[in-house]
Design an enzyme around this catalytic site. Sequence first.
Site, short mmCIF file in Angstrom:
data_model
loop_
_atom_site.label_atom_id
_atom_site.label_comp_id
_atom_site.label_asym_id
_atom_site.label_seq_id
_atom_site.Cartn_x
_atom_site.Cartn_y
_atom_site.Cartn_z
N ASP A 327 0.83 -1.20 0.00
CA ASP A 327 0.00 0.00 0.00
C ASP A 327 0.87 1.25 0.00
OD1 ASP A 327 0.83 -0.72 2.66
OD2 ASP A 327 -0.44 0.90 3.40
N GLU A 328 0.25 2.34 -0.39
CA GLU A 328 0.81 3.69 -0.26
C GLU A 328 2.28 3.75 -0.67
OE1 GLU A 328 -2.06 5.56 3.19
OE2 GLU A 328 -0.18 4.65 3.84
#
Length: 762
Positions: A327-328
């Site tokens: 993620d991210e």
Amino acid sequence: MKKTLLVCLISIGSFAQNAISIIPKPESITQGKGKFTINSATQIVVESNNTEARDVAEQLAIRLKIVSNKPIDIGSANGNNKIVFSKDQTIEKEGYNLKVTPTGVTIAASNPIGHFYGLQTLLQLFPSQILSSSTQPNLSLTLSECTIKDKPRFEYRGIMMDVGRYFYPVEFIKKLVDVIAFHKLNTLHLHLTEDQGWRIEIKKYPKLTEIGSVRKESMLGHHRDQKYDGKPHGGFYTQDQIRDLVTYAQRKYVTIVPEIEMPGHALAAIASYPELGCTGEQYEVGTEWGVEERVFCPNEKTFEFLENVLTEVIDLFPSQYIHIGGDECPKIAWKNSQFCQDLMKKEGLKDEHELQSYFIRRIDKFVSSKGRKIIGWDEILEGGLSPNATVMSWRGVDGGIAAAKQKHDVIMSPNSHMYLDYYQGSASSEPLAIGGFLPIEKTYSFEPFAPELTAEESKYIKGVQANLWTEYISKPEHAEYMLFPRALATAEIGWSSKEKNFEDFSKRMTKHFERLDQLAVNYSKAFYSVAFSTSKNSLNQPLVSLSSNDKNGIIRYTMDGTKPNEKSLVYSDAKKITIDGDRTIAAAYFTKSGQMLGAPTMKSYVISKSTGKTYSLSKEPKKYNGGEKYALTNGIRGENNSNDPWVGFQGENFDFTMDFGQKTFFNTVSVGFQGAYASWIMPPKNIEIFVSDDNKTFKSIKKMELGSAVKKENFVQQLNISVGNSNARYLKIVAENYGKLPEDHPGKGSPAWLFVDEVSVK
């Protein structure tokens, strides 16, 4: 050989023997009229064909010994007056049948997991003091006659604990295992690596703990405050501690799933071994919360490093799943790296999202070669989903739906319902949290199956998980406060049937709080918080209604914002509170004996010429509607730390038209906007004010350009716009949505949210 269990049978408290209150709710309960009481002759019996259940039986024997201070052996005696663990191969894996009769108790299951869950239910049939850590000499161990048949709805029922931001001692993790197992949650996901800390010993790479496990300081308060404590923070789990923890959890039938973050959230690793980054520069372990641009470089040194790390991790954790994050991950470092650009050309990758997919696919192939499966957050869908990946859907449920349609397993974990780092009560009275507002009733309302999925596609929804991120949670007691009781709602979503009733759950939970007390869990009492709703009277004045989840007490309130006490005004549904001027109402729940439970909730009302007026929107909000039909003119301004009162538009402009009812003079229009970069909420590009007398022809009287500067902290932008001396019946406000999220945002290219609240006209 037999020993006896001596128990004094003096009843304590006001325990209602006929009230069966179990969380998570069993599939079926049939109650009888009889009783069974454990006495000096009672025995625990494991049938001869069921020896694998002996460990579970011993757990019961230990619990009874603690509260009675008398030993009891596991026997094989015939006759009555016994608690029997029997084997029934027709019962599915985690299911059990529990029967209490006047002559004894039987827990039937096909395997020890079912017996363990049957034992957890049995413990909830006793008075809550059965869970005490000390002797209870006056405890009556009497059970009501009943038959319970039970099995879980989903195979994966999890809690994620972030130990990367703050290190938590092994003793706390073991306590967490105990408490979640008691509620039939079967997975503890440990987020072990982050920008701000590496928390697991890796023998091949000692610098990960020598350097990566310690940061020089931590942030104080919210990110927007930009304050630091100046104190080093560190800690990590040795491999011996991990093995001990895994063994401990296995005895409670909890699987620990490790997470090693990649390719983003990797600064602690890069600070330890700079060659893992795209520049080779020496960095420090992160001290600032948020999304970090310095990420793993997808070169052979990185893949060798990660394969070696994962080899040791896989050796430590026998879990089917290995979580690899995903993620991210901002792509700016890859865009600026000649190596990455050359690699993209070599591999035929059209953009950096496909480069991330290439990264994840290589890790997937390696983990699969070890006989395990990867889980990743839903960003791993971008650029193409790796063949064997399971998706953990956190940005809503859309990622999970997309993955299920591609025939990939899914764990539903949407931040809208399952992020337990959000406030669960009024931010002004709660411990520090990241923001947002997630009361237990909203968590409880979540349904993992999406109507967009067919019956066949729904088979890929394997379960549900709630997550506790700890940027603002540094101590075990604070972590418990955020986890409970919302983790109980998560347990019931994962275990019980789809047909749930929050009022019924609430009644059981108020009893269950006694059990959490015995388990020494520092749970939140925000369940008792008073909720506000607003309507209006014939004069367009706000009428405030107050309510609490528990209907057995009294709501008391003040009109001047002072803290209510046992002598404050008593609220009655028959007489709602009329707001005839600027007011601050503070309300709290009290027991009938005068004890306040939970903290007071406060709402400030600002009355203007727009208060109570009706309006229309060109685009109706689909998700965030402010909680009320006319939330934008109810007199309540949105707060920084709560999404609850805001009206949200994703990728759409705010286009608002209000009818004063007659021509009205005014000279100021006030509108509030929220900014929350990490939550994809961006302020508007511009705002324009129009007036009309016929609701057909509108004249622009003011336009303001608001600029394109991006603030990464959370804030409320209250615009007080002077419009001169205006006189009109209709007021129109148009605010332009920010549009696509910027290049350096983890959601780059996705539509931004525009959050608006309270239009005040004076």
